[in-house]
Design a protein around this motif. Structure first.
Motif, PDB file in Angstrom:
ATOM      1  N   ASN A 102     -12.640 -22.880 -12.212  1.00 60.57           N
ATOM      2  CA  ASN A 102     -12.934 -21.707 -11.402  1.00 60.57           C
ATOM      3  C   ASN A 102     -12.313 -21.970 -10.030  1.00 60.57           C
ATOM      4  O   ASN A 102     -11.784 -23.043  -9.792  1.00 60.57           O
ATOM      5  CB  ASN A 102     -14.443 -21.477 -11.291  1.00 60.57           C
ATOM      6  N   THR A 103     -12.348 -21.020  -9.120  1.00 56.55           N
ATOM      7  CA  THR A 103     -11.635 -21.159  -7.845  1.00 56.55           C
ATOM      8  C   THR A 103     -12.602 -21.390  -6.691  1.00 56.55           C
ATOM      9  O   THR A 103     -13.281 -20.458  -6.243  1.00 56.55           O
ATOM     10  CB  THR A 103     -10.774 -19.912  -7.566  1.00 56.55           C
ATOM     11  N   PHE A 104     -12.670 -22.629  -6.217  1.00 59.26           N
ATOM     12  CA  PHE A 104     -13.557 -22.983  -5.109  1.00 59.26           C
ATOM     13  C   PHE A 104     -12.891 -22.725  -3.755  1.00 59.26           C
ATOM     14  O   PHE A 104     -13.470 -22.089  -2.895  1.00 59.26           O
ATOM     15  CB  PHE A 104     -13.931 -24.461  -5.199  1.00 59.26           C
ATOM     16  N   THR A 105     -11.711 -23.276  -3.564  1.00 59.83           N
ATOM     17  CA  THR A 105     -11.038 -23.420  -2.262  1.00 59.83           C
ATOM     18  C   THR A 105     -11.960 -24.186  -1.301  1.00 59.83           C
ATOM     19  O   THR A 105     -13.004 -24.711  -1.705  1.00 59.83           O
ATOM     20  CB  THR A 105     -10.598 -22.073  -1.658  1.00 59.83           C
ATOM     21  N   VAL A 106     -11.606 -24.228  -0.043  1.00 58.85           N
ATOM     22  CA  VAL A 106     -12.380 -25.013   0.930  1.00 58.85           C
ATOM     23  C   VAL A 106     -13.777 -24.430   1.132  1.00 58.85           C
ATOM     24  O   VAL A 106     -14.761 -25.161   1.275  1.00 58.85           O
ATOM     25  CB  VAL A 106     -11.632 -25.101   2.278  1.00 58.85           C
ATOM     26  N   SER A 107     -13.884 -23.094   1.124  1.00 57.67           N
ATOM     27  CA  SER A 107     -15.194 -22.478   1.360  1.00 57.67           C
ATOM     28  C   SER A 107     -16.168 -22.797   0.225  1.00 57.67           C
ATOM     29  O   SER A 107     -17.351 -23.061   0.460  1.00 57.67           O
ATOM     30  CB  SER A 107     -15.050 -20.965   1.524  1.00 57.67           C
ATOM     31  N   GLY A 108     -15.677 -22.801  -1.015  1.00 63.67           N
ATOM     32  CA  GLY A 108     -16.534 -23.183  -2.133  1.00 63.67           C
ATOM     33  C   GLY A 108     -16.895 -24.650  -2.090  1.00 63.67           C
ATOM     34  O   GLY A 108     -18.019 -25.044  -2.433  1.00 63.67           O
ATOM     35  N   ALA A 109     -15.924 -25.491  -1.678  1.00 69.20           N
ATOM     36  CA  ALA A 109     -16.181 -26.930  -1.549  1.00 69.20           C
ATOM     37  C   ALA A 109     -17.239 -27.186  -0.476  1.00 69.20           C
ATOM     38  O   ALA A 109     -18.089 -28.082  -0.631  1.00 69.20           O
ATOM     39  CB  ALA A 109     -14.892 -27.663  -1.198  1.00 69.20           C
ATOM     40  N   LYS A 110     -17.199 -26.402   0.592  1.00 69.69           N
ATOM     41  CA  LYS A 110     -18.198 -26.550   1.653  1.00 69.69           C
ATOM     42  C   LYS A 110     -19.594 -26.212   1.123  1.00 69.69           C
ATOM     43  O   LYS A 110     -20.574 -26.917   1.423  1.00 69.69           O
ATOM     44  CB  LYS A 110     -17.857 -25.627   2.827  1.00 69.69           C
ATOM     45  N   ALA A 111     -19.688 -25.153   0.318  1.00 78.24           N
ATOM     46  CA  ALA A 111     -20.975 -24.784  -0.278  1.00 78.24           C
ATOM     47  C   ALA A 111     -21.472 -25.888  -1.209  1.00 78.24           C
ATOM     48  O   ALA A 111     -22.666 -26.229  -1.210  1.00 78.24           O
ATOM     49  CB  ALA A 111     -20.848 -23.464  -1.033  1.00 78.24           C
ATOM     50  N   LEU A 112     -20.556 -26.458  -1.989  1.00 76.81           N
ATOM     51  CA  LEU A 112     -20.925 -27.551  -2.887  1.00 76.81           C
ATOM     52  C   LEU A 112     -21.439 -28.751  -2.094  1.00 76.81           C
ATOM     53  O   LEU A 112     -22.457 -29.364  -2.457  1.00 76.81           O
ATOM     54  CB  LEU A 112     -19.720 -27.956  -3.738  1.00 76.81           C
ATOM     55  N   ALA A 113     -20.747 -29.079  -1.011  1.00 76.61           N
ATOM     56  CA  ALA A 113     -21.169 -30.203  -0.174  1.00 76.61           C
ATOM     57  C   ALA A 113     -22.558 -29.966   0.413  1.00 76.61           C
ATOM     58  O   ALA A 113     -23.357 -30.903   0.554  1.00 76.61           O
ATOM     59  CB  ALA A 113     -20.153 -30.415   0.946  1.00 76.61           C
ATOM     60  N   LEU A 137     -20.929 -34.311 -12.795  1.00 76.31           N
ATOM     61  CA  LEU A 137     -20.446 -33.187 -12.003  1.00 76.31           C
ATOM     62  C   LEU A 137     -18.981 -32.930 -12.349  1.00 76.31           C
ATOM     63  O   LEU A 137     -18.135 -33.806 -12.197  1.00 76.31           O
ATOM     64  CB  LEU A 137     -20.575 -33.469 -10.505  1.00 76.31           C
ATOM     65  N   GLY A 138     -18.679 -31.719 -12.833  1.00 78.63           N
ATOM     66  CA  GLY A 138     -17.322 -31.357 -13.193  1.00 78.63           C
ATOM     67  C   GLY A 138     -16.795 -30.208 -12.354  1.00 78.63           C
ATOM     68  O   GLY A 138     -17.275 -29.079 -12.482  1.00 78.63           O
ATOM     69  N   VAL A 139     -15.837 -30.505 -11.486  1.00 78.56           N
ATOM     70  CA  VAL A 139     -15.176 -29.461 -10.697  1.00 78.56           C
ATOM     71  C   VAL A 139     -13.660 -29.675 -10.699  1.00 78.56           C
ATOM     72  O   VAL A 139     -12.987 -29.446  -9.698  1.00 78.56           O
ATOM     73  CB  VAL A 139     -15.720 -29.376  -9.249  1.00 78.56           C
ATOM     74  N   SER A 140     -13.121 -30.115 -11.821  1.00 78.46           N
ATOM     75  CA  SER A 140     -11.667 -30.251 -11.939  1.00 78.46           C
ATOM     76  C   SER A 140     -11.005 -28.873 -11.962  1.00 78.46           C
ATOM     77  O   SER A 140     -11.629 -27.872 -12.323  1.00 78.46           O
ATOM     78  CB  SER A 140     -11.311 -30.988 -13.235  1.00 78.46           C
ATOM     79  N   ASP A 141      -9.735 -28.841 -11.572  1.00 75.08           N
ATOM     80  CA  ASP A 141      -8.936 -27.618 -11.636  1.00 75.08           C
ATOM     81  C   ASP A 141      -9.623 -26.469 -10.903  1.00 75.08           C
ATOM     82  O   ASP A 141      -9.686 -25.339 -11.395  1.00 75.08           O
ATOM     83  CB  ASP A 141      -8.691 -27.238 -13.103  1.00 75.08           C
ATOM     84  N   SER A 142     -10.158 -26.769  -9.717  1.00 73.92           N
ATOM     85  CA  SER A 142     -10.947 -25.787  -8.968  1.00 73.92           C
ATOM     86  C   SER A 142     -10.402 -25.509  -7.573  1.00 73.92           C
ATOM     87  O   SER A 142     -11.044 -24.822  -6.786  1.00 73.92           O
ATOM     88  CB  SER A 142     -12.408 -26.258  -8.855  1.00 73.92           C
ATOM     89  N   LEU A 143      -9.221 -26.065  -7.269  1.00 74.01           N
ATOM     90  CA  LEU A 143      -8.540 -25.813  -5.999  1.00 74.01           C
ATOM     91  C   LEU A 143      -9.423 -26.121  -4.787  1.00 74.01           C
ATOM     92  O   LEU A 143      -9.580 -25.316  -3.872  1.00 74.01           O
ATOM     93  CB  LEU A 143      -8.051 -24.355  -5.929  1.00 74.01           C
TER      94      LEU A 143
END
Length: 321
Positions: free
Chosen positions: A131-142, A154-160
């Motif tokens: 799925n498409t995280f980008t930096v904003s999604g990565a920030k939410a994950l963090a 935890l699997g977030v491969s191929d998520s940009l």
């Protein structure tokens, strides 16, 4: 119910079952062609199911929690994430969630994580790959990672995630809230050498149970010092905790045979700006497409109902005396 073409037309029957089946503990709906509207309806059914479970408990019944939700490859998209967030906020005893390859963009990922999965404090497995995280999604994950102290995979491969997002996730893991984490999948995310160094620091200092880290397809050299340090660390852990029978593919790093060259920082910032603009345009297009699909489905349902009424009318005419 995996690999069956449910689509929108079977929505009502499926929703009726899911919303009332109080014993439901494990839900497997993988590759069913749901789409965002039927996906929302399924999530709404899980909200109703939670209420039914609570009512049954008040009557003294022993009722299991919803523990497993497998709903990948269903084109859920961002449009259904408000419903899914509500479903997980209520069914917060869930232990395993796999929602891979659903076309969820960063705004949907943020909503799912912050409004829904942040409440799932007993989560063991989370797989949101492709799925498409980008930096904003990565920030939410963090932000929500500290809530999952029981997390094992935890699997977030191929998520940009991008280089900056990789650092955010690594820094969050370094805080030490995820000490039970054993498997971390981060392939194809444009993580650079700084991100690998941050991951090594997190694994060494804060992830004592981690035994498998997947990093292929990112932007660093296989000769990176942090890679050598990670390999050595995992080898030590395997010797110490692997036991008599060791499955090699469960330990260490994955094969790093598809690495890319590291991007310049300016190029990455330009790409992030372009992605934000594209995301806004795509969100509008997705909404228009969803509206069209909903109207078509409503029209088909109305026509089917009208035909059924006509058929019934003709049968009644034939039975008249």
């Amino acid at each position: 119910m995996n690999d069956n073409a449910f689509g929108y037309n079977l929505r009502n029957e499926l929703v009726d079952f899911l919303s009332q089946h109080v014993p439901l503990q494990h839900l497997y709906l993988n590759n069913n062609g749901l789409g965002p509207h039927a996906g929302s309806a399924v999530a709404d059914a899980l909200v109703e199911l939670h209420a039914k479970k609570e009512e049954a408990r008040k009557r003294g019944q022993e009722v299991p929690d919803l523990e497993t939700v497998i709903c990948g490859r269903n084109r859920l998209e961002s449009g259904s994430m408000a419903s899914w967030a509500k479903a997980f906020k209520l069914n917060n005893k869930v232990r395993e969630i796999r929602m891979v390859q659903n076309g969820i963009r960063q705004e949907g990922i943020e909503q799912l994580l912050r409004d829904g999965l942040s409440h799932a404090k007993e989560l063991r497995v989370l797989d949101l790959q492709d799925n498409t995280f980008t930096v904003s999604g990565a920030k939410a994950l963090a932000e929500v990672l500290p809530n999952w102290t029981e997390l094992v995979e935890l699997g977030v491969s191929d998520s940009l995630l991008k280089a900056k997002g990789g650092l955010l996730v690594a820094d969050a893991l370094a805080h030490g809230y995820n000490k039970k984490l054993e498997v971390l999948k981060l392939q194809y995310n444009e993580i650079n050498s700084a991100g690998v160094k941050a991951l090594y620091d997190a694994v060494r200092g804060s992830l004592p149970a981690l035994k498998r880290l997947e990093l292929n397809g990112n932007q660093f050299s296989e000769d990176d010092k942090s890679i050598a340090a990670l390999q050595e660390l995992f080898e030590e852990r395997k010797e110490k905790f692997g036991g008599d029978i060791v499955h090699e593919d469960e330990w260490g790093l994955d094969e790093l045979d598809d690495l890319e060259e590291e991007e310049e920082e300016e190029e990455e910032e330009e790409e992030e700006e372009e992605e934000e603009e594209e995301s806004e345009a795509e969100s509008e297009e997705e909404q228009e497409k969803d509206d069209v699909e909903a109207k078509v489905a409503e029209k088909e349902a109305a026509e089917a109902k009208e035909k059924a009424m006509d058929d019934l009318s003709k049968k009644l005419e034939k039975t008249r005396i």
